[in-house]
Design an enzyme around this catalytic site. Structure first.
Site, short mmCIF file in Angstrom:
data_model
loop_
_atom_site.label_atom_id
_atom_site.label_comp_id
_atom_site.label_asym_id
_atom_site.label_seq_id
_atom_site.Cartn_x
_atom_site.Cartn_y
_atom_site.Cartn_z
N HIS A 76 24.60 4.43 -12.75
CA HIS A 76 24.54 3.73 -11.46
C HIS A 76 23.90 4.61 -10.39
CE1 HIS A 76 26.08 0.81 -8.43
NE2 HIS A 76 26.14 1.90 -7.67
N GLU A 77 24.38 5.83 -10.27
CA GLU A 77 23.86 6.72 -9.23
C GLU A 77 22.42 7.15 -9.51
OE1 GLU A 77 25.33 7.11 -6.49
OE2 GLU A 77 27.22 6.16 -7.09
N HIS A 127 20.09 4.68 -7.90
CA HIS A 127 19.85 4.98 -6.48
C HIS A 127 18.90 6.17 -6.33
CE1 HIS A 127 22.81 2.10 -5.26
NE2 HIS A 127 23.85 2.79 -5.69
#
Length: 372
Positions: free
Chosen positions: A26-27, A30
């Protein structure tokens, strides 16, 4: 045969492996899209708390591992509050330094950076499901009635061998697997069943039955049943081009069912006790881990889809909350006032804390802590 629950250390390892993988993915979403748009990351952290390992790369990003492996984060350049608002020191940065910060980017770029986190969670699930399709193939069994069990919803509504089910509650079905999935989320509910008999299209309203199942670890589940025995499926090979498309369709279908069941809980049609939290996820992680890598990977895909979905909910503090504020900014041609954003994120924080307390209570209750 009922199996014993895995040892607590196995459960802990499986949970951390699952959570760590999904959080890092997920990170990274980003981080990579931010880097694509020229946003520098000051820190990429796996876990929280005191640093037990760290290294600064040539771009000035600190890659670190925290002592508490529960989550993670990426910190873009430019100090800001949870609402992504710059502090007074941002104005003191040089033009070159400001150009590397998240706040300096155009609205659509900020929106894509935020959306990238949930997007890669969906992408991970698609990759895993594609692998299953390539390895195991696709089960094909048209939703044509072969037989009808006595005393079931199918018999009550008059289904007969040879009937072909076309839709359940307005959703088209093209296989027995999808038919069973659609029926499963409507236990004890009255829904419409559309089917074809001898070329004529008919629609009946049926009250779906309820089946309570117990898995090999003693966990209980409720699902809806229609009363149509599933015939043997034909297994077809899936090519490397077709697998991602089928996996994407399945991911979209799971998201749709998640939205539907969430609506059922909100409307009171499903008990709120069915919501599970981190303790339940940890328990299931350990159970699927001891069943084998295939079971654990399948769970990883399902949790990754749910993580992506939850993060897109329009709740401040989540990615969806940021996107909601960006939508407001796009319409108003200027950001919401700092006071509005601050109170929005306070409300979002309160909602998230309340939700975590509720699901943790559900988890403890399911473990029998409040049995009496």
């Amino acid at each position: 045969m009922q199996l014993e629950s895995p040892h607590i250390l196995v459960t802990l390892f499986a949970f951390l492996l699952l959570l760590g993988t999904l959080v890092v993915v997920h990170e990274l979403g980003h981080y990579l899209v931010g880097r694509w748009f020229g946003v520098k990351a000051d820190k990429f952290s796996i876990g929280f708390g005191p640093q037990i390992w760290g290294r600064v790369d040539k771009r000035g990003t600190l890659w670190r591992i925290g002592a508490l492996p529960l989550g993670g984060s990426v910190q873009p350049a430019g100090a800001m509050n949870p609402a992504s608002q710059p502090d007074e020191n941002w104005e003191k940065l040089s033009a070159a330094e400001r150009n590397q910060t998240f706040q300096s980017k155009a609205l659509w770029k900020r929106a894509l950076i935020v959306f990238a986190g949930p997007a890669v969670n969906f992408l991970l699930a698609i990759l895993i499901l594609s692998g299953f399709l390539l390895y195991y193939g696709q089960a094909v069994n048209p939703p044509v009635v072969q037989s009808v069990a006595e005393g079931t919803a199918a018999e009550n509504m008059g289904l007969k061998p040879g009937d072909r089910i076309l839709a359940v509650d307005g959703t088209a079905v093209d296989s027995f697997g999808k038919l069973a999935t659609e029926i499963a989320v409507h236990p004890n509910e009255r829904i419409s069943i559309r089917y074809e008999r001898s070329g004529a299209i008919r629609t009946e309203i049926a009250k779906i039955g309820v089946l309570e199942e117990v898995d090999r670890f003693g966990n209980k589940y409720r699902r809806g049943i229609l009363g149509l025995p599933i015939p043997p499926a034909e297994i077809r090979e899936v090519g490397i081009i077709g697998a991602p498309w089928l996996a994407t369709k399945e991911t979209a279908n799971i998201v749709r069912l998640t939205v539907k069941t969430t609506g059922q809980i909100i409307s009171g049609r499903r008990p709120i006790s069915e919501l599970g939290g981190p303790l339940k996820i940890a328990k299931v992680s350990g159970e699927q881990f001891v069943l084998g890598m295939a079971a654990f990977l399948w769970l990883t895909a399902m949790i990754s889809i749910n993580l992506g979905f939850i993060n897109l909910l329009p709740i401040p503090m989540l990615d969806g909350g940021h996107l909601l504020l960006y939508g407001v900014e796009a319409v108003r041609r200027r950001p919401a006032t700092p006071v509005v954003q601050e109170w929005a994120f306070r409300a979002g924080f309160a909602v998230l804390v309340s939700f975590m307390l509720m699901v943790t209570f559900n988890d403890l209750a399911s473990f029998g802590l409040f049995g009496k």
